[in-house]
Design a protein around this motif. Structure first.
Motif, PDB file in Angstrom:
ATOM      1  N   UNK A  88       0.829  -1.202   0.000  1.00 41.47           N
ATOM      2  CA  UNK A  88       0.000   0.000   0.000  1.00 41.47           C
ATOM      3  C   UNK A  88       0.866   1.255   0.000  1.00 41.47           C
ATOM      4  N   UNK A  89       0.355   2.302  -0.586  1.00 40.15           N
ATOM      5  CA  UNK A  89       1.069   3.580  -0.664  1.00 40.15           C
ATOM      6  C   UNK A  89       0.335   4.606   0.180  1.00 40.15           C
ATOM      7  N   UNK A  90       1.062   5.304   0.987  1.00 41.91           N
ATOM      8  CA  UNK A  90       0.438   6.341   1.813  1.00 41.91           C
ATOM      9  C   UNK A  90      -0.044   7.473   0.939  1.00 41.91           C
ATOM     10  N   UNK A  91      -1.206   7.982   1.260  1.00 37.30           N
ATOM     11  CA  UNK A  91      -1.779   9.079   0.491  1.00 37.30           C
ATOM     12  C   UNK A  91      -1.296  10.394   1.053  1.00 37.30           C
ATOM     13  N   UNK A  92      -1.051  11.337   0.140  1.00 35.11           N
ATOM     14  CA  UNK A  92      -0.583  12.655   0.545  1.00 35.11           C
ATOM     15  C   UNK A  92       0.598  13.033  -0.292  1.00 35.11           C
ATOM     16  N   UNK A  93       0.647  14.222  -0.806  1.00 33.29           N
ATOM     17  CA  UNK A  93       1.692  14.621  -1.728  1.00 33.29           C
ATOM     18  C   UNK A  93       2.397  15.849  -1.175  1.00 33.29           C
ATOM     19  N   UNK A  94       3.638  15.642  -0.790  1.00 33.12           N
ATOM     20  CA  UNK A  94       4.423  16.757  -0.266  1.00 33.12           C
ATOM     21  C   UNK A  94       4.870  17.620  -1.438  1.00 33.12           C
ATOM     22  N   UNK A  95       4.550  18.890  -1.393  1.00 32.02           N
ATOM     23  CA  UNK A  95       4.847  19.782  -2.501  1.00 32.02           C
ATOM     24  C   UNK A  95       6.146  20.517  -2.244  1.00 32.02           C
ATOM     25  N   UNK A  96       7.162  20.363  -3.136  1.00 32.35           N
ATOM     26  CA  UNK A  96       8.404  21.129  -2.970  1.00 32.35           C
ATOM     27  C   UNK A  96       8.166  22.591  -3.302  1.00 32.35           C
ATOM     28  N   UNK A  97       9.228  23.376  -3.234  1.00 32.11           N
ATOM     29  CA  UNK A  97       9.126  24.797  -3.554  1.00 32.11           C
ATOM     30  C   UNK A  97       8.542  24.971  -4.950  1.00 32.11           C
ATOM     31  N   UNK A  98       7.456  25.733  -5.013  1.00 30.51           N
ATOM     32  CA  UNK A  98       6.684  25.818  -6.252  1.00 30.51           C
ATOM     33  C   UNK A  98       6.186  27.236  -6.438  1.00 30.51           C
ATOM     34  N   UNK A  99       6.205  27.687  -7.680  1.00 31.81           N
ATOM     35  CA  UNK A  99       5.707  29.028  -7.992  1.00 31.81           C
ATOM     36  C   UNK A  99       4.911  28.978  -9.282  1.00 31.81           C
ATOM     37  N   UNK A 100       3.759  29.657  -9.272  1.00 30.71           N
ATOM     38  CA  UNK A 100       2.939  29.804 -10.469  1.00 30.71           C
ATOM     39  C   UNK A 100       2.504  31.243 -10.602  1.00 30.71           C
ATOM     40  N   UNK A 101       2.629  31.780 -11.814  1.00 29.41           N
ATOM     41  CA  UNK A 101       2.128  33.123 -12.051  1.00 29.41           C
ATOM     42  C   UNK A 101       1.759  33.276 -13.520  1.00 29.41           C
ATOM     43  N   UNK A 102       0.962  34.297 -13.811  1.00 28.85           N
ATOM     44  CA  UNK A 102       0.582  34.623 -15.183  1.00 28.85           C
ATOM     45  C   UNK A 102       1.181  35.971 -15.535  1.00 28.85           C
ATOM     46  N   UNK A 103       1.983  36.022 -16.597  1.00 27.13           N
ATOM     47  CA  UNK A 103       2.599  37.262 -17.030  1.00 27.13           C
ATOM     48  C   UNK A 103       1.560  38.180 -17.679  1.00 27.13           C
ATOM     49  N   UNK A 104       1.935  39.426 -17.870  1.00 28.20           N
ATOM     50  CA  UNK A 104       1.010  40.384 -18.466  1.00 28.20           C
ATOM     51  C   UNK A 104       0.570  39.977 -19.865  1.00 28.20           C
ATOM     52  N   UNK A 105       1.416  39.232 -20.568  1.00 26.43           N
ATOM     53  CA  UNK A 105       1.056  38.814 -21.925  1.00 26.43           C
ATOM     54  C   UNK A 105       0.218  37.531 -21.934  1.00 26.43           C
ATOM     55  N   UNK A 106      -0.135  37.051 -20.744  1.00 27.54           N
ATOM     56  CA  UNK A 106      -0.997  35.888 -20.650  1.00 27.54           C
ATOM     57  C   UNK A 106      -0.291  34.570 -20.477  1.00 27.54           C
ATOM     58  N   UNK A 107       1.020  34.550 -20.589  1.00 22.12           N
ATOM     59  CA  UNK A 107       1.773  33.306 -20.459  1.00 22.12           C
ATOM     60  C   UNK A 107       1.792  32.848 -19.002  1.00 22.12           C
ATOM     61  N   UNK A 108       1.501  31.577 -18.785  1.00 28.55           N
ATOM     62  CA  UNK A 108       1.506  31.001 -17.439  1.00 28.55           C
ATOM     63  C   UNK A 108       2.865  30.363 -17.181  1.00 28.55           C
ATOM     64  N   UNK A 109       3.473  30.723 -16.054  1.00 32.28           N
ATOM     65  CA  UNK A 109       4.763  30.159 -15.651  1.00 32.28           C
ATOM     66  C   UNK A 109       4.566  29.252 -14.439  1.00 32.28           C
ATOM     67  N   UNK A 110       5.194  28.085 -14.462  1.00 33.81           N
ATOM     68  CA  UNK A 110       5.220  27.192 -13.302  1.00 33.81           C
ATOM     69  C   UNK A 110       6.662  26.747 -13.102  1.00 33.81           C
ATOM     70  N   UNK A 111       7.196  27.049 -11.936  1.00 35.73           N
ATOM     71  CA  UNK A 111       8.565  26.673 -11.597  1.00 35.73           C
ATOM     72  C   UNK A 111       8.543  25.837 -10.326  1.00 35.73           C
ATOM     73  N   UNK A 112       9.253  24.721 -10.345  1.00 31.04           N
ATOM     74  CA  UNK A 112       9.301  23.850  -9.169  1.00 31.04           C
ATOM     75  C   UNK A 112      10.738  23.364  -8.952  1.00 31.04           C
ATOM     76  N   UNK A 113      11.186  23.478  -7.726  1.00 26.47           N
ATOM     77  CA  UNK A 113      12.534  23.047  -7.391  1.00 26.47           C
ATOM     78  C   UNK A 113      12.587  21.550  -7.085  1.00 26.47           C
ATOM     79  N   UNK A 114      13.692  20.932  -7.501  1.00 27.42           N
ATOM     80  CA  UNK A 114      13.992  19.542  -7.155  1.00 27.42           C
ATOM     81  C   UNK A 114      15.509  19.405  -7.177  1.00 27.42           C
TER      82      UNK A 114
END
Length: 883
Positions: A17-43
């Motif tokens: 069995x696998x334990x449920x729950x997802x630890x989220x590392x450092x994560x950033x999401x934003x939408x630029x003025x031109x509409x582009x969505x950025x997602x950055x995640x550290x590992x």
């Protein structure tokens, strides 16, 4: 560059069995003025990073270019140079960074990605941002890459897994663009130009349609300003509206069987289900795990291990943004296809009858959750998960939602979704099976008789069949096909335009349309409801030679279906209200047809070619004649021709001869009527000179050309070499296509066809072209005709054409409805009710010498008719002249 895999398998085995729950590392999401969505995640587990550019530009987003593979074309071309980088420089830059690059196209997205060492972040970002924003699509490279992709698409057509997937999708979807291959159809893709490519790229490859994902060994505070700067110049543009037609609810089971060069049969069974946003996603995913998720799954244990029916088998629930499907896929011996299908349906049916056990449920949840984590072990897997979540659900929080949804699935939910989606009318079954093996006489055995030895590998399988006559004079034919519990019926009568007079043109079609619009005991709404409520289909047909009704129902509903069919044929009401409604529908269809360049030309050609013969009449009628047809006209035509002695009724499907006879006698025993009363029909006139006729249509862009030569009727043996010749000339790669379209670029569309009927027909050469290319195209066509009359075709051309005809003939007989239609019409026309099953044998015997003979016999340029419809200010007749 790969297209996305055809079927995503959502589960793997998990021991613990696998334990449920997802630890989220450092994560950033934003939408630029031109509409582009950025997602950055550290590992920081390894000194690596992956950068991905996602666009909501997939195969389903191509609007008027659906089926052309434009998104896949752009995917290839973004690596072919920018204003700063020459051809191949992007790849060299990434290779120099110790990394690799690739891309893929899916139905709902195109993704470009690079994977490099983390100390090359700046170089990789610069290179990817450059190709995204500044690709130049060099003309020479575009042309070369188009050929590369053509080869890629053709290679897929040699791949049994790909072809099985295509067959499944085109059968499962009839309206939604999921029915098209992601890379496009070969003939449609060939038509794309660089201008099409650039136009599409500039419209949809814009920042407000893009997602940028970066995952790896970097610090977000340091990386974020760099990413913003790289895409800051990327200008927002208005996105064109995307129209994606919804797939209608499936109301009857579908099946398709195709022969292919494969040693292993490939069975696909599917049901329409839900989109990723629907809560039934979770119980369906768990059900897929129980059914086909690993060696302990039900299907593997029963079909592979216990019954030995399959080599391997799995199941999955495909849930894109639009409603997807639940599928079962198996590799197996062709002899086991029917048994495996039945066994799969039996296992699926069990989910609706009995709740799954607690043990099965827990194990399935563990497998789903384990697979969830396994896919996220790499930075590429993490980036993929982030991209899918954002693109399909509009946010990055779907991981938690998904895991929680899986945890909450109960046996009752699985039972509910099984009952909701896995119905007979929602079922689609396809199978790719090996080509029929050649028939090889045993050593010392006598050679087969001429009637048995025509085909070898070209022989179609002749089904168990029967034929009998009712006391009322009706001829009944039946063919057995026990693949699925489906039966189709086709009731046909000699009639159509061939039995009409000019002043009553269209009466056969209008009468046939009204047969299902009400009887003396059933209203139109009741007829529709009674058939559609059991997943059936009933509709009318009327053409040049015949009219009738066709029906498809599940076997269990055959008595109901035949009862309605017989009532519609014997007791139509021809109610005034229904007549006026159908009249308007027909008038609309006539206006639409006569306003089209090709249809207008075809109608003109028939009038001139057939003269006073009724084949010169348009089967729908004219605006003037249809307006005048009365209820009494319809009744008179029905009483004269819709009688048992003029009827052939063919049944095809899951029933024996005895069952067919019992069902038909029960439904049609009371069908009465006088003797058939066909009109006197004069001969088809001969062409005595070369005639050329030109008509102009206002507000059109293309011209249509039809050049015809009188040939033969159904019963003439020359129909077979003429059909082979048609395919030799017309198909992509055929002479006309290559010489007039590919080499000389004179035609938008070019080909030929053999119009064979009860009375002599014609062989027609057609061209769709720009007006200024009409005369050069006609001259080039003349040259091709002269070559045909002068030289033998090559063995390779002949073999390819015969293979095409034979494959088409066999493909035509895959479904019960097509079998019933072929059997009924062949019997009605006096060809023998199993003629279509013997067509491959007839075609296999055609020789090069016969092709030359029929070309010389029929293609007399001094006895031909050439018609042209072209753009013009008004309809104008041009004087007859030599062609």
């Amino acid at each position: 560059m790969p297209l996305s895999p055809p079927l995503h398998r959502p589960v793997t085995d998990a021991a613990e069995p696998v334990a449920v729950g997802l630890a989220r590392p450092a994560l950033h999401r934003e939408t630029l003025d031109n509409g582009l969505v950025l997602i950055l995640q550290e590992d920081h587990t390894a000194p690596l990073l992956t950068l991905q550019a996602w666009f909501k530009a997939g195969a389903i987003h191509e609007n008027e270019l659906l089926g052309c593979g434009m998104s896949h074309f752009v995917e290839h071309m973004l690596f072919k140079g920018t204003r700063r980088r020459g051809v191949g420089q992007f790849a060299r830059d990434i290779a120099a960074a110790g990394g690799d690059l690739n891309a893929y196209t899916h139905f709902d997205r195109t993704v470009f990605h690079v994977h490099v060492r983390s100390d090359f972040f700046d170089a990789a970002l610069d290179a990817l941002a450059d190709v995204i924003q500044h690709s130049t699509f060099p003309p020479e490279e575009t042309e070369k890459e188009q050929e590369v992709i053509l080869n890629e698409l053709k290679s897929y057509l040699d791949n049994p897994d790909r072809v099985a997937h295509y067959l499944f999708h085109e059968t499962l979807y009839h309206v939604h663009p999921f029915r098209f291959p992601i890379g496009g159809l070969v003939d449609q893709f060939r038509r794309l130009s660089r201008e099409d490519l650039v136009r599409y790229y500039e419209k949809v490859y814009v920042p407000n349609n893009m997602l940028f994902v970066a995952v790896g060994d970097f610090r977000i505070p340091e990386a974020l300003p760099k990413v913003r700067a790289a895409f800051e110049p990327y200008a927002r543009k208005p996105l064109p509206p995307i129209y994606i037609p919804a797939e209608p609810r499936q109301t009857a089971p579908r099946t398709a069987i195709r022969e292919f060069r494969t040693r292993v049969a490939k069975l696909r069974i599917g049901w329409h289900t839900v989109a990723i946003s629907h809560p039934d996603l979770f119980p369906l995913d768990v059900m897929a795990s129980i059914l086909g998720g690993g060696n302990a799954s039900r299907l593997t244990r029963v079909l592979r291990d216990r019954k030995g029916l399959v080599f391997d088998i799995d199941a999955g629930n495909h849930t894109p943004n639009d409603p997807g499907y639940f599928y079962v896929a198996a590799n197996l011996d062709a002899a086991n296809v029917d048994a495996a299908r039945a066994a799969v349906l039996e296992e699926v049916h069990e989910f609706g009858l009995e709740p799954v056990t607690a043990e099965e449920l827990a194990s399935a949840k563990n497998r789903v959750e384990a697979d969830f984590y396994y896919k996220r072990q790499t930075i590429e897997g993490q980036a993929d998960a982030l991209g899918v979540s954002e693109i399909l659900t509009g946010g990055i929080g779907f991981d938690e939602v998904y895991l929680e949804g899986i945890r909450r699935v109960t046996p009752a939910e699985i039972q509910r979704v099984a009952r909701t989606y896995f119905s007979d009318e929602n079922l689609t079954v396809t199978a790719l099976v090996p080509l029929s093996p050649p028939t090889v006489p045993q050593a010392g055995a006598a050679a087969p008789a001429a009637t048995e030895g025509r085909g070898g590998p070209a022989r179609a399988r002749i089904p168990a069949a029967c034929r009998f006559r009712l006391e009322n004079g009706a001829t009944i034919c039946g063919v057995e096909n026990h693949k699925l519990p489906i039966v189709s019926a086709y009731a046909t009568f000699l009639g159509g335009a061939r039995f009409e007079s000019p002043d009553k043109n269209g009466v056969s079609n209008l009468m046939a349309d009204l047969l299902t619009r009400g009887t003396k005991t059933r209203a139109a709404e009741e007829i529709a409801r009674s058939i559609e409520s059991v997943g059936g289909v009933i509709d009318s047909v009327s053409g040049k030679n015949a009219f009738g009704l066709r029906l498809t129902v599940l076997k269990k509903d055959l008595d109901l279906g035949l009862d309605v069919l017989a009532d519609c044929l014997a007791n139509p009401a021809f109610a005034e209200k229904e007549l006026e409604q159908v009249r308007q529908e027909v008038l609309s269809a006539i206006r639409l047809k006569t306003d089209q360049v090709w249809d207008a030309n075809s109608i003109l050609f028939s009038k001139l070619f057939y003269g006073a013969h009724p084949y010169g009449l348009y089967p729908l009628g004219t605006l003037e004649t249809v307006e005048k047809l009365s209820r009494e006209d319809l009744r008179a035509f029905h009483a004269r021709h819709c009688v048992p002695s003029n009827m052939v009724l063919a049944l095809a499907g899951d029933l024996t001869a005895a069952e067919a006879e019992a069902a038909v006698r029960k439904a049609f025993g009371g069908f009465a009527g006088g003797p058939a009363d066909p009109p006197a029909i004069g001969p088809v006139p001969d062409l005595v000179s070369a005639v050329r006729e030109v008509r102009e249509l206002p507000d059109k862009n293309l011209a249509a050309v039809l050049w015809g030569f009188k040939t033969v009727a159904f019963h003439h043996p020359d129909r077979y070499p003429l059909e082979v010749l048609q395919n030799l000339l017309s198909k992509m790669g055929g002479r006309l296509f290559v010489h007039l379209r590919d080499e000389k670029a004179l035609a938008y569309n070019v080909g030929c066809f053999s119009a064979v009927n009860l009375d002599p027909g014609y062989f027609g050469f057609y061209i769709m072209a720009q007006p200024h290319n009409v005369e050069p195209a006609v001259a080039a066509m003349r040259e091709e005709i002269e070559v045909l009359k002068r030289e033998l075709v090559s063995e390779e051309e002949l073999a390819t054409a015969k293979s095409t005809v034979i494959g088409g003939a066999m493909s035509d007989l895959q479904t019960n409805s097509s079998q019933a239609q072929s059997v009924a019409l062949d019997q009605l026309y006096g060809l023998g009710y199993l003629e279509h099953f013997h067509l491959p044998e007839r075609i296999a015997e055609v020789s090069r010498e016969e092709i030359l003979r029929v070309a010389r016999t029929y293609f007399d340029l001094n006895r031909s008719l050439l018609t042209i419809t072209r753009p013009g200010a008004a309809l104008t007749a041009v004087a007859v002249a030599q062609a």
